[in-house]
Design a protein around this motif. Structure first.
Motif, PDB file in Angstrom:
ATOM      1  N   GLN A  21       0.824  -1.215   0.000  1.00  0.00           N
ATOM      2  CA  GLN A  21       0.000   0.000   0.000  1.00  0.00           C
ATOM      3  C   GLN A  21       0.857   1.263   0.000  1.00  0.00           C
ATOM      4  N   VAL A  27      -3.716   6.893   2.920  1.00  0.00           N
ATOM      5  CA  VAL A  27      -4.429   5.761   3.487  1.00  0.00           C
ATOM      6  C   VAL A  27      -3.586   5.135   4.587  1.00  0.00           C
ATOM      7  N   VAL A  32      -5.821  -1.218   6.330  1.00  0.00           N
ATOM      8  CA  VAL A  32      -6.117  -1.800   5.023  1.00  0.00           C
ATOM      9  C   VAL A  32      -6.694  -3.198   5.190  1.00  0.00           C
ATOM     10  N   GLN A 106      -8.186   6.062  -5.454  1.00  0.00           N
ATOM     11  CA  GLN A 106      -7.654   5.610  -4.168  1.00  0.00           C
ATOM     12  C   GLN A 106      -8.537   4.537  -3.540  1.00  0.00           C
ATOM     13  N   LEU A 107      -9.847   4.762  -3.626  1.00  0.00           N
ATOM     14  CA  LEU A 107     -10.787   3.796  -3.055  1.00  0.00           C
ATOM     15  C   LEU A 107     -10.636   2.434  -3.729  1.00  0.00           C
ATOM     16  N   ARG A 110      -7.421   0.602  -2.616  1.00  0.00           N
ATOM     17  CA  ARG A 110      -7.488   0.063  -1.268  1.00  0.00           C
ATOM     18  C   ARG A 110      -8.461  -1.107  -1.167  1.00  0.00           C
ATOM     19  N   TYR A 111      -9.519  -1.068  -1.961  1.00  0.00           N
ATOM     20  CA  TYR A 111     -10.541  -2.116  -1.926  1.00  0.00           C
ATOM     21  C   TYR A 111     -10.738  -2.662  -3.339  1.00  0.00           C
ATOM     22  N   PHE A 396     -16.055   9.579   0.991  1.00  0.00           N
ATOM     23  CA  PHE A 396     -15.178   8.404   0.942  1.00  0.00           C
ATOM     24  C   PHE A 396     -13.797   8.722   1.502  1.00  0.00           C
ATOM     25  N   TRP A 397     -13.263   9.892   1.157  1.00  0.00           N
ATOM     26  CA  TRP A 397     -11.928  10.245   1.662  1.00  0.00           C
ATOM     27  C   TRP A 397     -11.952  10.365   3.179  1.00  0.00           C
ATOM     28  N   TRP A 399     -13.931   8.938   5.218  1.00  0.00           N
ATOM     29  CA  TRP A 399     -14.115   7.594   5.773  1.00  0.00           C
ATOM     30  C   TRP A 399     -12.806   6.802   5.736  1.00  0.00           C
ATOM     31  N   MET A 400     -12.068   6.873   4.621  1.00  0.00           N
ATOM     32  CA  MET A 400     -10.804   6.137   4.519  1.00  0.00           C
ATOM     33  C   MET A 400      -9.743   6.669   5.470  1.00  0.00           C
ATOM     34  N   ASN A 401      -9.842   7.937   5.833  1.00  0.00           N
ATOM     35  CA  ASN A 401      -8.827   8.566   6.671  1.00  0.00           C
ATOM     36  C   ASN A 401      -9.341   8.895   8.066  1.00  0.00           C
TER      37      ASN A 401
END
Length: 457
Positions: A21, A27, A32, A106-107, A110-111, A396-397, A399-401
């Motif tokens: 990653q 992220v 992850v 990015q999303l 990561r997924y 989303f950003w 949430w990911m961070n």
């Protein structure tokens, strides 16, 4: 077979390979999730292979679906808000939409299992998020398909001088679009995308040259008097020119290497901002506040007919790409995890054909019910583009961070930027719904299912 609605996550007894990653900016590595297989699975021996797109084919697809109807509404958008504010909005939203597109990349990194807006929604809110984003994205795509069918009827009414009922032209567009949507993989569509891009660029250049030759340079003021409905409808049409983010999830999923997406995004945004700025400013400066929308109607009767004829491929193909992605969303939802995903048997092919026919009929009904180009675009932006292109990537950003928002000066800046994206989405949705609804209600030419010549609308 695993249920479509089960919470994401690997089987507890399966050993999942680790992923590097280090290149996923912003992220937290510790959070992850283990690797999750995407919807298309292992395609080594598959009859139908999806993950074959090169980065430049990805760019062609995104350019074709982005630089299509949006550019045709921009000169009128300038007339609605004024030259200087329109340029600021155009460049500002271009920069913000580039960033939000990168967040979607990015999303995906990561997924890896995310191959649609519905998959992304499930990350946020489980089954509720999956259902919400699946259905809103489907409605969004069908509305965009409807706008292409509507523009097709405008084009044929212009080219043929309204030779027959507009409903007939709509049915012709429906049949052509349905037939072109039959291929099941995006790599087959990428070559059509090249034709689409060449078509719209040629049509816009014909229009720019014609208005430059036919009209003297006008005295243009940097600002103009306007009202809330006109200004916000115009702004919404600028937003629409950057409104293809809802398709990025599916397109990235069919890339050979999803990490090539930033190159595709950079090429897309470089081309579309340049084309939008040049075309919108030139056409507006030579036509003034009386500029027509779609923009091809500004070149005089003869040249407009030629321009619309040249633009017909992009009017059809850009809508077909949206239709393909809508079909893919439904098809994957039904057959993910089964061998039907990669088969060419009667059930697989028949299901794809039935799905394509159904959504194109739905798009035709919407196009016939809201037959005014600008008003339809404004409604689409208010309901959907406001969230898919701006609000949701910001969410989303964050949430990911989660937990890192204030961890460094850089994170604080990015946190504020993503909050701004969410605010843009909220404002566009709220005010846009009011202004577009009022415009549709007040427009005297907005009769539904009419044979009238909508090229004069």
């Amino acid at each position: 077979m695993t249920s479509d609605f089960e919470a994401i996550g690997p089987h507890p007894e399966e050993k999942q390979p680790e992923r590097d990653q280090s290149t996923v900016e912003g992220v937290q590595k510790a959070e992850v999730l283990p690797y999750l297989e995407d919807a298309f699975g292992n395609e080594e021996h598959a009859e139908v292979k999806y993950k074959v797109l090169k980065w430049w084919q990805c760019s062609l697809l995104m350019i074709a679906e982005t630089i299509s109807l949006g550019v045709l509404a921009l000169p009128a958008a300038i007339a609605g808000v004024g030259l200087a504010p329109a340029i600021v909005i155009l460049l500002g939203l271009g920069a913000v939409s580039t960033y939000t597109g990168y967040v979607i990349g990015q999303l995906k990194w990561r997924y890896p299992h995310v191959s649609s807006a519905a998959d992304a929604g499930q990350l946020l809110m489980g089954r509720l998020g999956r259902e919400l984003l699946f259905w809103t994205n489907m409605i969004y795509l069908i509305f965009i398909m409807a706008s292409h069918l509507l523009t097709f009827t405008v084009a044929l009414n212009t080219v043929t001088k309204h030779a027959t009922c507009s409903i007939v032209f709509g049915v012709v567009g429906l049949i052509i679009s349905f037939l072109l949507a039959l291929p099941r993989t995006l790599d087959r569509m990428s070559w059509l995308s090249l034709v689409s891009f060449a078509s719209i660029i040629a049509a816009v250049f014909i229009t720019m040259i014609a208005v430059g030759v036919q009209n003297p340079a006008r005295h243009i003021t940097p600002t103009t008097e306007t009202n809330l409905v006109t200004a916000f409808t115009s702004t919404a049409n600028i937003v629409f020119s950057y409104s293809s983010h809802n398709t990025f999830y599916t397109i990235i999923a069919e890339l050979r290497d999803p990490r090539d997406f930033p190159k595709s995004l950079a090429l897309l945004q470089s081309v579309d901002v340049t084309v939008y700025l040049v075309a919108a400013v030139v056409i507006y400066c030579y036509t003034g506040d009386e500029v027509a929308s779609p923009a091809l109607g500004n070149a005089g009767k003869l040249i407009s007919r030629i321009a619309y004829g040249v633009a017909l491929p992009t009017i059809i193909i850009a809508g077909v790409i949206m239709g393909h992605i809508a079909c893919k969303s439904i098809y994957v939802r039904i057959f993910a995890g089964t061998d039907r995903m990669h088969k060419r048997d009667l059930v697989a092919v028949g299901s794809w054909i039935a799905i394509a026919f159904g959504i194109w009929v739905a798009a035709w009904i919407i196009a016939s019910a809201i037959p005014v180009f600008n008003n339809l675009l404004s409604l689409i932006v208010s309901l959907f583009a406001s969230w898919y292109s701006f609000g949701l990537p910001g969410i989303f950003w964050l949430w990911m961070n989660k937990g890192l928002w204030l961890s460094s000066p850089r994170k604080i800046s990015l946190t504020l930027l993503n909050i701004l994206c969410i605010c843009i989405g909220v404002i566009l949705c709220g005010l846009g719904l009011y202004t577009s609804g009022k415009a549709i209600h007040d427009d005297p030419q907005s009769a539904s299912f009419s044979c009238a010549n909508n090229a004069d609308a």
